[in-house]
Write a protein that holds these residues in place. Structure first.
Motif, PDB file in Angstrom:
ATOM      1  N   SER A  46       1.075  -1.232   0.399  1.00 27.49           N
ATOM      2  CA  SER A  46      -0.416   0.032   0.319  1.00 27.49           C
ATOM      3  C   SER A  46       1.082   1.194   0.239  1.00 27.49           C
ATOM      4  O   SER A  46       0.321   2.064  -0.789  1.00 27.49           O
ATOM      5  CB  SER A  46      -1.036  -0.061   1.327  1.00 27.49           C
ATOM      6  OG  SER A  46      -0.339   0.295   2.516  1.00 27.49           O
ATOM      7  N   LEU A  47       1.910   1.530   0.983  1.00 29.62           N
ATOM      8  CA  LEU A  47       2.750   2.343   0.493  1.00 29.62           C
ATOM      9  C   LEU A  47       4.115   2.464  -0.372  1.00 29.62           C
ATOM     10  O   LEU A  47       4.488   3.364  -1.024  1.00 29.62           O
ATOM     11  CB  LEU A  47       3.845   2.782   2.029  1.00 29.62           C
ATOM     12  CG  LEU A  47       3.347   2.746   3.298  1.00 29.62           C
ATOM     13  CD1 LEU A  47       4.298   2.368   4.281  1.00 29.62           C
ATOM     14  CD2 LEU A  47       2.057   3.697   3.707  1.00 29.62           C
ATOM     15  N   GLY A  48       3.628   1.090  -1.348  1.00 31.38           N
ATOM     16  CA  GLY A  48       4.322   1.139  -2.512  1.00 31.38           C
ATOM     17  C   GLY A  48       6.348   0.955  -2.319  1.00 31.38           C
ATOM     18  O   GLY A  48       6.986   2.032  -3.156  1.00 31.38           O
ATOM     19  N   ALA A  49       6.793   0.905  -0.928  1.00 32.09           N
ATOM     20  CA  ALA A  49       8.208   0.664  -0.421  1.00 32.09           C
ATOM     21  C   ALA A  49       8.355   0.043   0.297  1.00 32.09           C
ATOM     22  O   ALA A  49       7.457  -1.020   0.881  1.00 32.09           O
ATOM     23  CB  ALA A  49       8.154   1.898   0.302  1.00 32.09           C
ATOM     24  N   LYS A  50       9.697  -0.806   0.138  1.00 29.45           N
ATOM     25  CA  LYS A  50       9.849  -1.784   0.798  1.00 29.45           C
ATOM     26  C   LYS A  50      10.427  -1.499   2.258  1.00 29.45           C
ATOM     27  O   LYS A  50      11.268  -0.730   2.271  1.00 29.45           O
ATOM     28  CB  LYS A  50      11.083  -2.498   0.054  1.00 29.45           C
ATOM     29  CG  LYS A  50      11.492  -3.808   0.638  1.00 29.45           C
ATOM     30  CD  LYS A  50      12.525  -4.572   0.059  1.00 29.45           C
ATOM     31  CE  LYS A  50      13.487  -6.196   0.651  1.00 29.45           C
ATOM     32  NZ  LYS A  50      14.327  -6.042  -0.509  1.00 29.45           N
ATOM     33  N   LEU A  51       9.942  -1.925   3.204  1.00 28.58           N
ATOM     34  CA  LEU A  51       9.967  -1.629   4.748  1.00 28.58           C
ATOM     35  C   LEU A  51      10.877  -2.628   5.417  1.00 28.58           C
ATOM     36  O   LEU A  51      11.306  -2.027   6.164  1.00 28.58           O
ATOM     37  CB  LEU A  51       8.987  -1.622   5.311  1.00 28.58           C
ATOM     38  CG  LEU A  51       7.987  -0.707   5.009  1.00 28.58           C
ATOM     39  CD1 LEU A  51       6.808  -1.088   5.371  1.00 28.58           C
ATOM     40  CD2 LEU A  51       8.620   0.633   4.886  1.00 28.58           C
ATOM     41  N   PHE A  52      11.680  -3.660   5.026  1.00 27.62           N
ATOM     42  CA  PHE A  52      12.788  -4.553   6.053  1.00 27.62           C
ATOM     43  C   PHE A  52      13.343  -5.371   4.263  1.00 27.62           C
ATOM     44  O   PHE A  52      13.114  -5.797   3.466  1.00 27.62           O
ATOM     45  CB  PHE A  52      11.840  -5.657   6.212  1.00 27.62           C
ATOM     46  CG  PHE A  52      11.144  -5.392   8.022  1.00 27.62           C
ATOM     47  CD1 PHE A  52      11.369  -4.900   8.666  1.00 27.62           C
ATOM     48  CD2 PHE A  52       9.976  -4.590   7.637  1.00 27.62           C
ATOM     49  CE1 PHE A  52      10.678  -3.994  10.133  1.00 27.62           C
ATOM     50  CE2 PHE A  52       8.633  -3.958   8.812  1.00 27.62           C
ATOM     51  CZ  PHE A  52       9.926  -4.098   9.651  1.00 27.62           C
ATOM     52  N   ASP A  53      14.761  -5.394   4.905  1.00 28.74           N
ATOM     53  CA  ASP A  53      15.193  -5.737   4.233  1.00 28.74           C
ATOM     54  C   ASP A  53      14.932  -7.692   4.660  1.00 28.74           C
ATOM     55  O   ASP A  53      15.843  -7.404   5.715  1.00 28.74           O
ATOM     56  CB  ASP A  53      17.216  -5.850   4.427  1.00 28.74           C
ATOM     57  CG  ASP A  53      17.148  -4.563   3.503  1.00 28.74           C
ATOM     58  OD1 ASP A  53      16.015  -4.392   2.206  1.00 28.74           O
ATOM     59  OD2 ASP A  53      17.730  -3.954   3.402  1.00 28.74           O
ATOM     60  N   ARG A  54      14.601  -8.777   4.168  1.00 23.80           N
ATOM     61  CA  ARG A  54      15.237 -10.301   4.531  1.00 23.80           C
ATOM     62  C   ARG A  54      15.136 -10.379   4.501  1.00 23.80           C
ATOM     63  O   ARG A  54      15.105 -11.299   3.160  1.00 23.80           O
ATOM     64  CB  ARG A  54      13.281 -10.090   5.176  1.00 23.80           C
ATOM     65  CG  ARG A  54      11.689 -10.037   4.759  1.00 23.80           C
ATOM     66  CD  ARG A  54      11.235  -9.740   5.256  1.00 23.80           C
ATOM     67  NE  ARG A  54      10.093  -9.471   4.933  1.00 23.80           N
ATOM     68  CZ  ARG A  54       9.217  -8.256   4.871  1.00 23.80           C
ATOM     69  NH1 ARG A  54      10.329  -7.300   4.308  1.00 23.80           N
ATOM     70  NH2 ARG A  54       7.987  -7.876   3.947  1.00 23.80           N
ATOM     71  N   THR A  55      15.727 -11.738   4.671  1.00 23.77           N
ATOM     72  CA  THR A  55      16.302 -13.029   4.660  1.00 23.77           C
ATOM     73  C   THR A  55      15.486 -14.233   5.919  1.00 23.77           C
ATOM     74  O   THR A  55      15.185 -13.693   6.794  1.00 23.77           O
ATOM     75  CB  THR A  55      17.155 -13.507   4.781  1.00 23.77           C
ATOM     76  OG1 THR A  55      18.145 -12.960   6.252  1.00 23.77           O
ATOM     77  CG2 THR A  55      18.553 -12.185   3.942  1.00 23.77           C
ATOM     78  N   SER A  56      15.526 -15.059   5.557  1.00 20.42           N
ATOM     79  CA  SER A  56      15.565 -16.419   6.208  1.00 20.42           C
ATOM     80  C   SER A  56      15.971 -16.112   7.999  1.00 20.42           C
ATOM     81  O   SER A  56      15.256 -16.901   8.721  1.00 20.42           O
ATOM     82  CB  SER A  56      15.394 -17.574   5.659  1.00 20.42           C
ATOM     83  OG  SER A  56      17.220 -18.067   5.575  1.00 20.42           O
ATOM     84  N   ARG A  57      16.862 -15.586   8.188  1.00 19.43           N
ATOM     85  CA  ARG A  57      17.359 -15.688   9.296  1.00 19.43           C
ATOM     86  C   ARG A  57      18.158 -14.011   9.629  1.00 19.43           C
ATOM     87  O   ARG A  57      18.469 -14.772  11.093  1.00 19.43           O
ATOM     88  CB  ARG A  57      18.886 -16.451   9.050  1.00 19.43           C
ATOM     89  CG  ARG A  57      18.865 -18.048   8.591  1.00 19.43           C
ATOM     90  CD  ARG A  57      20.267 -18.621   9.611  1.00 19.43           C
ATOM     91  NE  ARG A  57      19.777 -19.689   9.540  1.00 19.43           N
ATOM     92  CZ  ARG A  57      20.063 -20.758  10.188  1.00 19.43           C
ATOM     93  NH1 ARG A  57      19.615 -19.807  11.164  1.00 19.43           N
ATOM     94  NH2 ARG A  57      19.922 -21.949   9.797  1.00 19.43           N
ATOM     95  N   HIS A  58      17.668 -12.943   9.145  1.00 14.89           N
ATOM     96  CA  HIS A  58      18.283 -11.420   9.011  1.00 14.89           C
ATOM     97  C   HIS A  58      16.909 -10.909   8.912  1.00 14.89           C
ATOM     98  O   HIS A  58      15.795 -10.971   7.455  1.00 14.89           O
ATOM     99  CB  HIS A  58      19.394 -11.195   8.236  1.00 14.89           C
ATOM    100  CG  HIS A  58      19.873  -9.718   9.034  1.00 14.89           C
ATOM    101  ND1 HIS A  58      20.485 -10.029   9.858  1.00 14.89           N
ATOM    102  CD2 HIS A  58      19.914  -8.721   7.910  1.00 14.89           C
ATOM    103  CE1 HIS A  58      20.599  -8.634  10.344  1.00 14.89           C
ATOM    104  NE2 HIS A  58      20.669  -8.509   9.443  1.00 14.89           N
ATOM    105  N   VAL A  59      16.715 -10.052   9.733  1.00 12.52           N
ATOM    106  CA  VAL A  59      15.223  -9.010   8.812  1.00 12.52           C
ATOM    107  C   VAL A  59      15.881  -7.191   9.975  1.00 12.52           C
ATOM    108  O   VAL A  59      17.258  -7.239  11.088  1.00 12.52           O
ATOM    109  CB  VAL A  59      13.971  -8.747   9.879  1.00 12.52           C
ATOM    110  CG1 VAL A  59      13.668  -7.897   9.968  1.00 12.52           C
ATOM    111  CG2 VAL A  59      13.530  -9.955   9.711  1.00 12.52           C
ATOM    112  N   GLU A  60      16.364  -7.064   8.527  1.00 10.29           N
ATOM    113  CA  GLU A  60      16.867  -5.002   9.030  1.00 10.29           C
ATOM    114  C   GLU A  60      15.725  -4.355   8.528  1.00 10.29           C
ATOM    115  O   GLU A  60      15.257  -4.161   7.727  1.00 10.29           O
ATOM    116  CB  GLU A  60      18.550  -5.632   8.163  1.00 10.29           C
ATOM    117  CG  GLU A  60      18.999  -4.249   8.697  1.00 10.29           C
ATOM    118  CD  GLU A  60      20.725  -3.792   7.669  1.00 10.29           C
ATOM    119  OE1 GLU A  60      20.051  -3.359   6.616  1.00 10.29           O
ATOM    120  OE2 GLU A  60      21.145  -5.556   8.282  1.00 10.29           O
TER     121      GLU A  60
END
Length: 154
Positions: A46-60
């Motif tokens: 809805s915001l048209g933006a990626k809020l987190f960089d995520r992998t299966s083991r890491h969220v930033e």
């Protein structure tokens, strides 16, 4: 015009941003992790933006996510204040007590301190003359009056 996120979804976002872990955030929020993930993806869409960089083991948080976190904190604090103020007004813990007096009555009969005992309230003193007639405004605004019994209410 873009859709404004619901407060509930912003609370979800803040929990994930603070925990930097979807599982722990879900436990904190008392919802399932898949539900939380779906809500965050919908928010990003809805915001048209990626809020987190995520992998299966890491969220930033992304840079955009950091900005949203700052603004979401402000908005949620304001929303909580709004609810508290409204409930306080409902319980009568907010407002002004206007004390009307005549002549020296204020010096002799009113307490030395006019500090209210509750946050969000004010005490105000108002001097009324002997010939003052009550008006609709002053009649309802004056919650207490200290005057000789023969004097008119201000």
């Amino acid at each position: 015009m873009s859709e404004v996120p619901e407060l509930r979804v912003l609370r979800y976002f803040v929990a994930v941003a603070e925990e930097l872990h979807f599982g722990r955030a879900a436990v904190r929020l008392h919802i399932s992790q898949p539900t939380l993930s779906v809500q965050i993806r919908k928010l990003e869409h809805s915001l048209g933006a990626k809020l987190f960089d995520r992998t299966s083991r890491h969220v930033e948080l992304t840079e955009v996510g950091t900005v949203l976190l700052e603004e979401a904190h402000k908005l949620l604090v304001g929303a909580d204040r709004l609810v508290d103020a409204t409930r306080g007004a409902l319980r009568g813990v907010r407002g002004t007590l206007v004390v009307g007096f005549q002549g020296n009555a204020a010096a002799e009969l009113t307490p030395r301190s006019s500090r209210p005992s509750r946050p969000g309230t004010r005490v105000s003193r108002s001097r009324c003359g002997r010939t003052t007639s009550p008006t609709p405004t002053s009649a309802w605004r004056t919650a207490a009056s200290i005057s000789p019994s023969s004097a008119r209410r201000c």
